[in-house]
Design a protein around this motif. Structure first.
Motif, PDB file in Angstrom:
ATOM      1  N   GLY A  23       0.718  -1.140   0.059  1.00  0.00           N
ATOM      2  CA  GLY A  23      -0.032   0.050   0.000  1.00  0.00           C
ATOM      3  C   GLY A  23       0.920   1.141   0.025  1.00  0.00           C
ATOM      4  O   GLY A  23       0.666   2.154  -0.574  1.00  0.00           O
ATOM      5  N   TRP A  24       1.914   1.390   0.845  1.00  0.00           N
ATOM      6  CA  TRP A  24       2.729   2.219   0.948  1.00  0.00           C
ATOM      7  C   TRP A  24       3.481   2.620  -0.571  1.00  0.00           C
ATOM      8  O   TRP A  24       3.573   3.705  -0.973  1.00  0.00           O
ATOM      9  N   GLY A  25       3.988   1.412  -1.274  1.00  0.00           N
ATOM     10  CA  GLY A  25       4.691   1.261  -2.345  1.00  0.00           C
ATOM     11  C   GLY A  25       3.755   2.205  -3.515  1.00  0.00           C
ATOM     12  O   GLY A  25       4.055   3.011  -4.285  1.00  0.00           O
ATOM     13  N   ASP A  26       2.204   1.944  -3.434  1.00  0.00           N
ATOM     14  CA  ASP A  26       1.552   2.299  -4.418  1.00  0.00           C
ATOM     15  C   ASP A  26       1.337   3.763  -4.238  1.00  0.00           C
ATOM     16  O   ASP A  26       0.999   4.520  -4.955  1.00  0.00           O
ATOM     17  N   TYR A  27       1.095   4.163  -3.110  1.00  0.00           N
ATOM     18  CA  TYR A  27       0.900   5.423  -2.531  1.00  0.00           C
ATOM     19  C   TYR A  27       2.206   6.361  -3.121  1.00  0.00           C
ATOM     20  O   TYR A  27       1.916   7.403  -3.696  1.00  0.00           O
ATOM     21  N   ARG A  28       3.354   5.884  -2.718  1.00  0.00           N
ATOM     22  CA  ARG A  28       4.443   6.664  -2.867  1.00  0.00           C
ATOM     23  C   ARG A  28       4.611   6.964  -4.395  1.00  0.00           C
ATOM     24  O   ARG A  28       4.916   8.053  -5.146  1.00  0.00           O
TER      25      ARG A  28
ATOM     26  N   GLN B  87      -3.871  14.097 -17.707  1.00  0.00           N
ATOM     27  CA  GLN B  87      -2.889  13.431 -16.955  1.00  0.00           C
ATOM     28  C   GLN B  87      -2.846  13.554 -15.553  1.00  0.00           C
ATOM     29  O   GLN B  87      -2.698  12.671 -14.794  1.00  0.00           O
ATOM     30  N   LEU B  88      -3.065  14.961 -15.291  1.00  0.00           N
ATOM     31  CA  LEU B  88      -2.803  15.279 -13.857  1.00  0.00           C
ATOM     32  C   LEU B  88      -4.018  14.829 -13.085  1.00  0.00           C
ATOM     33  O   LEU B  88      -4.132  14.408 -11.890  1.00  0.00           O
ATOM     34  N   VAL B  89      -5.412  14.909 -13.687  1.00  0.00           N
ATOM     35  CA  VAL B  89      -6.501  14.535 -13.045  1.00  0.00           C
ATOM     36  C   VAL B  89      -6.613  13.024 -12.938  1.00  0.00           C
ATOM     37  O   VAL B  89      -6.907  12.493 -11.667  1.00  0.00           O
ATOM     38  N   ALA B  90      -5.835  12.403 -13.819  1.00  0.00           N
ATOM     39  CA  ALA B  90      -5.889  10.834 -13.599  1.00  0.00           C
ATOM     40  C   ALA B  90      -4.881  10.471 -12.404  1.00  0.00           C
ATOM     41  O   ALA B  90      -5.227   9.402 -11.599  1.00  0.00           O
ATOM     42  N   ALA B  91      -3.779  11.252 -12.535  1.00  0.00           N
ATOM     43  CA  ALA B  91      -2.598  11.091 -11.342  1.00  0.00           C
ATOM     44  C   ALA B  91      -3.254  11.455 -10.004  1.00  0.00           C
ATOM     45  O   ALA B  91      -2.686  10.676  -9.188  1.00  0.00           O
ATOM     46  N   THR B  92      -3.974  12.338  -9.814  1.00  0.00           N
ATOM     47  CA  THR B  92      -4.571  12.696  -8.680  1.00  0.00           C
ATOM     48  C   THR B  92      -5.657  11.859  -8.307  1.00  0.00           C
ATOM     49  O   THR B  92      -5.705  11.374  -7.009  1.00  0.00           O
ATOM     50  N   ALA B  93      -6.369  11.239  -8.977  1.00  0.00           N
ATOM     51  CA  ALA B  93      -7.302   9.779  -8.874  1.00  0.00           C
ATOM     52  C   ALA B  93      -6.478   8.788  -8.328  1.00  0.00           C
ATOM     53  O   ALA B  93      -7.117   8.048  -7.328  1.00  0.00           O
ATOM     54  N   GLU B  94      -5.292   8.491  -8.868  1.00  0.00           N
ATOM     55  CA  GLU B  94      -4.684   7.441  -8.492  1.00  0.00           C
ATOM     56  C   GLU B  94      -4.034   7.522  -6.994  1.00  0.00           C
ATOM     57  O   GLU B  94      -3.829   6.528  -6.140  1.00  0.00           O
ATOM     58  N   VAL B  95      -3.656   8.773  -6.639  1.00  0.00           N
ATOM     59  CA  VAL B  95      -3.208   9.037  -5.329  1.00  0.00           C
ATOM     60  C   VAL B  95      -4.388   8.865  -4.454  1.00  0.00           C
ATOM     61  O   VAL B  95      -4.181   8.341  -3.345  1.00  0.00           O
ATOM     62  N   ARG B  96      -5.468   9.260  -4.785  1.00  0.00           N
ATOM     63  CA  ARG B  96      -6.533   9.132  -3.905  1.00  0.00           C
ATOM     64  C   ARG B  96      -6.920   7.888  -3.538  1.00  0.00           C
ATOM     65  O   ARG B  96      -7.405   7.384  -2.354  1.00  0.00           O
ATOM     66  N   ARG B  97      -6.899   6.889  -4.501  1.00  0.00           N
ATOM     67  CA  ARG B  97      -7.047   5.585  -4.532  1.00  0.00           C
ATOM     68  C   ARG B  97      -6.387   4.671  -3.811  1.00  0.00           C
ATOM     69  O   ARG B  97      -6.450   4.143  -2.697  1.00  0.00           O
ATOM     70  N   ALA B  98      -5.031   5.324  -3.790  1.00  0.00           N
ATOM     71  CA  ALA B  98      -3.802   4.591  -2.971  1.00  0.00           C
ATOM     72  C   ALA B  98      -4.059   4.889  -1.381  1.00  0.00           C
ATOM     73  O   ALA B  98      -3.719   4.176  -0.573  1.00  0.00           O
ATOM     74  N   GLN B  99      -4.536   6.225  -1.322  1.00  0.00           N
ATOM     75  CA  GLN B  99      -4.527   6.516   0.217  1.00  0.00           C
ATOM     76  C   GLN B  99      -5.830   5.957   0.571  1.00  0.00           C
ATOM     77  O   GLN B  99      -5.788   5.638   1.887  1.00  0.00           O
ATOM     78  N   ASP B 100      -6.896   5.631  -0.032  1.00  0.00           N
ATOM     79  CA  ASP B 100      -8.111   5.219   0.461  1.00  0.00           C
ATOM     80  C   ASP B 100      -7.597   3.759   0.883  1.00  0.00           C
ATOM     81  O   ASP B 100      -8.325   3.064   1.965  1.00  0.00           O
ATOM     82  N   SER B 101      -6.893   2.980  -0.038  1.00  0.00           N
ATOM     83  CA  SER B 101      -6.479   1.624   0.290  1.00  0.00           C
ATOM     84  C   SER B 101      -5.792   1.568   1.797  1.00  0.00           C
ATOM     85  O   SER B 101      -5.896   0.655   2.354  1.00  0.00           O
ATOM     86  N   LEU B 102      -4.777   2.545   1.965  1.00  0.00           N
ATOM     87  CA  LEU B 102      -4.310   2.511   3.359  1.00  0.00           C
ATOM     88  C   LEU B 102      -5.345   2.858   4.443  1.00  0.00           C
ATOM     89  O   LEU B 102      -5.144   2.238   5.484  1.00  0.00           O
ATOM     90  N   GLU B 103      -5.987   3.888   4.380  1.00  0.00           N
ATOM     91  CA  GLU B 103      -6.971   4.191   5.255  1.00  0.00           C
ATOM     92  C   GLU B 103      -7.730   3.141   5.557  1.00  0.00           C
ATOM     93  O   GLU B 103      -8.557   2.814   6.745  1.00  0.00           O
ATOM     94  N   HIS B 104      -8.205   2.270   4.678  1.00  0.00           N
ATOM     95  CA  HIS B 104      -9.036   1.116   4.799  1.00  0.00           C
ATOM     96  C   HIS B 104      -8.267   0.264   5.709  1.00  0.00           C
ATOM     97  O   HIS B 104      -9.113  -0.697   6.437  1.00  0.00           O
TER      98      HIS B 104
ATOM     99  N   ASP C  44       3.942  10.123  -9.711  1.00  0.00           N
ATOM    100  CA  ASP C  44       3.311  10.467 -10.981  1.00  0.00           C
ATOM    101  C   ASP C  44       2.430  11.723 -10.883  1.00  0.00           C
ATOM    102  O   ASP C  44       2.277  12.515 -12.003  1.00  0.00           O
ATOM    103  N   ARG C  45       2.087  11.980  -9.848  1.00  0.00           N
ATOM    104  CA  ARG C  45       1.049  13.296  -9.818  1.00  0.00           C
ATOM    105  C   ARG C  45       2.249  14.315  -9.865  1.00  0.00           C
ATOM    106  O   ARG C  45       1.783  15.432 -10.662  1.00  0.00           O
ATOM    107  N   ARG C  46       3.316  14.516  -9.028  1.00  0.00           N
ATOM    108  CA  ARG C  46       4.212  15.392  -9.398  1.00  0.00           C
ATOM    109  C   ARG C  46       5.002  15.703 -10.425  1.00  0.00           C
ATOM    110  O   ARG C  46       4.900  16.717 -11.200  1.00  0.00           O
ATOM    111  N   ARG C  47       4.923  14.402 -11.083  1.00  0.00           N
ATOM    112  CA  ARG C  47       5.370  14.562 -12.740  1.00  0.00           C
ATOM    113  C   ARG C  47       4.480  15.249 -13.648  1.00  0.00           C
ATOM    114  O   ARG C  47       4.677  15.832 -14.615  1.00  0.00           O
ATOM    115  N   ALA C  48       3.152  14.886 -13.378  1.00  0.00           N
ATOM    116  CA  ALA C  48       2.018  15.330 -14.133  1.00  0.00           C
ATOM    117  C   ALA C  48       1.912  17.013 -13.886  1.00  0.00           C
ATOM    118  O   ALA C  48       1.660  17.659 -15.033  1.00  0.00           O
ATOM    119  N   GLU C  49       2.069  17.430 -12.665  1.00  0.00           N
ATOM    120  CA  GLU C  49       2.059  18.779 -12.330  1.00  0.00           C
ATOM    121  C   GLU C  49       3.154  19.517 -13.162  1.00  0.00           C
ATOM    122  O   GLU C  49       2.864  20.521 -13.527  1.00  0.00           O
TER     123      GLU C  49
END
Length: 293
Positions: A119-124, A174-191, A129-134
């Motif tokens: 989970g931490w690997g997916d989140y990082r 690409q930034l919208v998709a990267a932001t959504a992936e960050v949220r998905r990884a964050q939700d997995s950890l919070e679960h 990826d979001r930083r690169r998209a920004e």
């Protein structure tokens, strides 16, 4: 089956009984003359109020026969939490023992699991990826702004400007998709119970917490126990309210109704009486005992 809810606490009931006693004598009563003064005290309503005297009419009620039934004291499922493992892992530590009282959200144990590291690997990765998209979007914005200035100076073509605008749109998607992936990884950890904040960036275990306050009635694991999803770990219950499940004879079920008062006696406290009320009545009959269950 009748379910009776009661609070297991010591009760003290005081019953006052007024009794009239008629005394008889072998001697004949003395005759009184009309002029003989009668003894007594008469108070006006105001005087009665000042003296704190209250009167009430006596009512006669008939008490029906009592109904006795053997029951079992059980936990109130609405106040009980049976906590299990969410993922496969190994218990790293336990924080409570049987009999401990805990608050809602209290930490009971910790689990080591590969799901935490994954989970931490997916989140990082998602954050990178979001930083690169920004950065790509910022570069596309600068390119479009420069191209539009050149177009105004007639140093660039309309086609070049449209290509720069299209590149900007692609970078924004690409930034919208990267932001959504960050949220998905964050939700997995919070679960898993791991909040994604500065204090939890180094968390390497899954916290096991109780969703409600109560007493730890069962601790089914120790440090080093291997668990899989669904493995029972703890039972926590609020024992301030319990159920008594009793079977009533089919012939007597008509004498029981929702809300009927009940006195509960338990073997642990034979001299105590616990007040309760009927909360539920079953709709079926046990074919063996012919009792409502």
């Amino acid at each position: 089956m009748t379910r009776t809810g009661f609070a297991p606490r010591r009760l003290l009931t005081t019953i006052a009984i007024a009794t009239s006693v008629a005394c008889s004598s072998t001697h004949e009563p003395r005759a009184t003359t009309p002029d003989a003064p009668t003894e007594g005290v008469a108070l006006s309503p105001a005087g009665q109020a000042m003296a704190g005297i209250e009167t009430q009419e006596v009512e006669v009620e008939s008490a029906g026969p009592t109904l006795e039934a053997i029951g079992t004291v059980t936990l109130d499922d609405t106040r009980t939490a049976r906590i299990g493992a969410l993922v496969e892992g190994i218990v790293s530590r336990t924080q409570v023992d049987v009999g401990d009282r805990v608050r809602g959200g209290a930490l009971l144990a910790g689990l080591h699991s590969h799901d935490v590291h994954d989970g931490w690997g997916d989140y990082r990765k998602a954050v990178a990826d979001r930083r690169r998209a920004e950065q790509e979007l910022a570069f596309a914005d600068e390119t479009l702004a420069r191209t539009e200035r050149l177009l105004a100076d007639k140093a660039a073509s309309v086609m070049e400007t449209e290509r720069a605008r299209a590149s900007q749109g692609g970078a924004r998607q690409q930034l919208v998709a990267a932001t959504a992936e960050v949220r998905r990884a964050q939700d997995s950890l919070e679960h898993l119970g791991i909040p994604v904040d500065a204090s939890a960036r180094s968390a390497d275990e899954i916290p096991v917490r109780t969703p409600r306050a109560g007493v730890v009635l069962e601790r089914l694991v120790t440090a080093g126990t291997a668990v899989t999803p669904g493995t029972a770990l703890f039972v926590v219950s609020d024992t301030s309210s319990l159920w008594v499940v009793a079977e009533v004879d089919e012939a007597d079920i008509g004498r029981v109704s929702i809300g009927s008062p009940v006195e509960v006696v338990v073997a642990a406290f034979p001299s105590e009486r616990f007040d309760a009320r009927v909360a539920r009545i079953g709709d079926t009959i046990n074919p063996t005992t012919r009792r409502a269950i």
